[in-house]
Structure formats: structure tokens, C-alpha cells
Design an enzyme around this catalytic site. Sequence first.
Site: not given
Length: 336
Positions: A46, A48, A139, A181, A204, A234, A236-238
Amino acid sequence: MPTVIEPKIISGNANRPLAESVARRMSLYRGMSVNLVDARVERFNDGEIFVEVFENVRGEDMYIMQSTSNPANDNLMELLIMADALRRSSASRITAVMPYFGYARQDRRTKARTPISAKLVANMIAEAGIERVLTMDLHAAQIQGFFDIPVDNLYASPIFALDIKNQFKGQLEDVMIVSPDVGGVARARELAKRINAPLSIVDKRREKPGEIAEMTVIGNVEGKKCIVVDDMCDTAGTLCKAAEVILEHGATEVHAYISHGVMSGPAVERVSNSVLKTLVLTDTIQPTDAVKNAPNIRILPTAPLFAQSIMNIWNGHSVSSLFETDVLGPIYEGIL
């Protein structure tokens, strides 16, 4: 109880190759065999999680190697259940070695009725009996204050600095560090200081979450080999969009150095088809086959740094001494 408390490493399923590499490096440092503790971390039908430790750990100094990467919830529960098993087995001290600390992006309330999940995870870790946390490139640095136990936050920038000096030997005067950023300026500035390079910023603006409306490069990148520095990649778009904008502003080539390669969804495909010349990741998150086979992605090892950090904690020596590139140089000699 043993007369000499030994450092022992136990690994979950999140990144076992890294744990094995750390054990090999510790064997090299100590001049004796250091193996992972024999245990099984399995799941019932299940879902666990079940943990069984096959070795005596009574009175031992235990280090659990476990990143809380994808699947984050399963890996977090593995960490907590392993800690409970060791605590009930009378381990002397339990340290969680979390190369990648998941849920770190939820470190404050950005709007009404939202959680601070990083604080909740910190409470769960301490409640499970873990007495110390060793991680890399949180982060947000303030997450260390969420814990009521010691937290050692290592940095990837000394490793990056060593690699950049090796990869761009004789070309360092053309290198410029770029923060993707405004929030990452401190991280980028630290690396820029280590290699004595100028700093630029990509500003941005978003119209709504997940969509980037506009990007502006602050600083003159014309004729420069630009290196974008961030703590995680994550989807990779930015990152890929920033690389395009930097090239449009006159840079000759764009590289990226990222601490944690989350690389979810279309990330690998985006990077492979992007203008990025190279994307350099560490192995804090176990790279997938797609990441390993991508033509412009390279992986830097963190095992030498984590192995030395564990040795320093065990011996009661300074961990912050490993923040310096000069100290890491001999440790990474012949590797980078």
C-alpha cells in the site's frame, strides 16, 4: 557501547550512488574501509515505508544520507522513519545529511492562507530524533533559523569556482557572472568575488505565476562569456529564456552553474535545444539517464565535500573552513 564511537553512514533510496561515493571518499581519508550500514528501506504493497537495520548501531555516530528530492514526500518519510529506527536502536547521535532540502521554496507566506512548509519539515526532522542537519545551498538562508538544532549549510560556489578556473583557464578576463533574478544576487556576487569577475543581473517581471512577461539585462554583457548562477533548475524555462536574452545583448556564449538539478518535466529537452553552451549541475539530486546523456549537461561531484564535512563534524572540527576555495582545492585535486 563501543569504546570508540565511529561515524557510520546509512542511505535511503533518494541518491544511493552519492552515499556510496561519500563512503568511498571517507575510506580514502581514514585509510580504512567505510561501508554503508546494511539496512533495507522498502515499501509495503500500500506504499507504507518499512526500514530494518541489520547492524548494531548502539552508541554510534550515525549519518543518514537522504535528499528530499522527487518523489519528495516518499523521500522525506524515508528520512524520518530511518531516524526513528536509529533512535530506537540507541544510536549516540543522528545527523541528517540532506544534500538537497526539499520544500525549501515554501519558506514564507507569499499570500493569505498559505503554509510555511519549510518550517513544518524542520519541526518534523527535529521531532524524529535528528540532532543535526548537513545540507547544501538552501533556497533561502533563513531556513536555518527554522530549526532548533544545529544546521550546517554548505555552498557549491567553491566547487564552481574551482571548475570555472579550470574550464576557462586563460579566459577568466572575459568571464562575467550573471544572476538570473534580483533575489539571487548575493549568491552570484559570492561566486564573482571568488573568480574576480564582474557581475550582471537579469531582471524578470511576471504578469502571472509561471509566465515571464519581460526580461531585462542589467549590466554590459557585450563580448563576455556569461555564466548564469542559481541554486536550482526545475523546468529550465526561465534559465533558457535568460540565456537567449543575454545573447541578444551581445554575449559571446552563455553557460550555467546550478547547485540542484531538479530537472522536472521538459527541462532536459529544453536545455538540449537551448542556446546554453553548457549546463553544470552537482549530484545532490541523482541525475536521470536523460540528464547524463544530454550533450550540453555536465555533473560535478559533491562527495569529496560531504565526506570531509562528515569527518569534520565527527572530529568536532570546523565545517565553515570548507567554504574556502583554497581548502577545497586539495580535496578536489585530480577530480575537476
